[in-house]
Design an enzyme around this catalytic site. Sequence first.
Site, PDB file in Angstrom:
ATOM      1  N   GLN A  75       1.450 -20.104  38.233  1.00  0.00           N
ATOM      2  CA  GLN A  75       0.789 -19.538  39.404  1.00  0.00           C
ATOM      3  C   GLN A  75       1.342 -18.149  39.742  1.00  0.00           C
ATOM      4  O   GLN A  75       1.333 -17.726  40.900  1.00  0.00           O
ATOM      5  CB  GLN A  75       0.946 -20.476  40.602  1.00  0.00           C
ATOM      6  CG  GLN A  75       0.164 -21.759  40.474  1.00  0.00           C
ATOM      7  CD  GLN A  75      -1.343 -21.527  40.501  1.00  0.00           C
ATOM      8  OE1 GLN A  75      -1.838 -20.623  41.148  1.00  0.00           O
ATOM      9  NE2 GLN A  75      -2.077 -22.374  39.779  1.00  0.00           N
ATOM     10  N   SER A  76       1.773 -17.430  38.743  1.00  0.00           N
ATOM     11  CA  SER A  76       2.439 -16.148  38.944  1.00  0.00           C
ATOM     12  C   SER A  76       1.564 -15.120  39.671  1.00  0.00           C
ATOM     13  O   SER A  76       0.470 -14.777  39.221  1.00  0.00           O
ATOM     14  CB  SER A  76       2.853 -15.576  37.588  1.00  0.00           C
ATOM     15  OG  SER A  76       3.283 -14.235  37.707  1.00  0.00           O
TER      16      SER A  76
END
Length: 326
Positions: A75-76
């Site tokens: 989920q960067s």
Amino acid sequence: MKKEVTIKPVSLGIKPTPLYKLDNLSQAYNTNIYIKRDDMIGVSLGGNKVRKLEYLLGDARAKGCDTVITTGAAQSNHVMLTLACASKLGMAGIGVLSNSGVKEFKGNLILDELFGGTIHFSNSRDQEEIMAEMTALAADLTKQDKRPYIIPMGGSNSLGVLGYVEAAEEIFAQGKEMGVTFNHIFSTVGSGGTYAGLVIGAGLHSPDTLVTGIEVSDAPFPEIVAQLITDTLPLLGTNDYPAEFKQRYISNVGKGYGVSDEHTVEAIKELAGLEGILLDPVYTGKTFSKMLDMIREGQFTSDDHILFLHTGGAGALFAVDMGLEV
């Protein structure tokens, strides 16, 4: 040795970003709390990575590159914003995501798709192994007559740090316009680059300001940041460096990187309820939560002026389980 910056940054964000006092929160805690809204920088859902990417993608463009490769957790925010900025510049974007975090098609993974990025999931969480994967991918692209450019996790190298040296100058200029001197700045430490830039910038423009970094993972940040500062200083074209930088590190990993906890969620709800501002449970929520703890403990007075850097990350609100019920 004096060395001038030769990298010309590209313009990606809308700056200066807003900086203002949180009146309701300040009244509730009997001190002066301000916020720097880099979540409102104007690309996607906003975030600190845009400032770094202005220098990194400026370098990529100067080198004639047409493809950007970078990495982060599933989920960067960094990967998402890299893909967004690459698309804005007409470059292809590739994210090599580590085997950590929420890998279901939600949150930032949806945004990655919207920005036309290509996502590869690694089986590893080790950054050296993932860097080797990115290097091999770049080699394959080169054989296809592409010109790839690799950006490290978080955009945290000397070029990326320059984005937050510049941001610190912006912060203190805004404070001066308001007639305020910030005693304290709070920032999340996730890969080290944003924090390193703030520390350098404060040292150059407001040496009495203490920059507090809230660590949200177990990486050896004092060593990482020290190396980033050492690598960045020669790029600034000035020898007017302070003998020491005022900085401190405080851990708030909680249950683990990328894992929400009740204390963080309560802090997120408090800011949302008092000021209508959203934080995320992975980075900014943990930093804000720790800052409030320190205020409650009496570590600051009514005369202090405390600045919280909002580095973005709203996408995680729609991916990470926060234990909320309808």
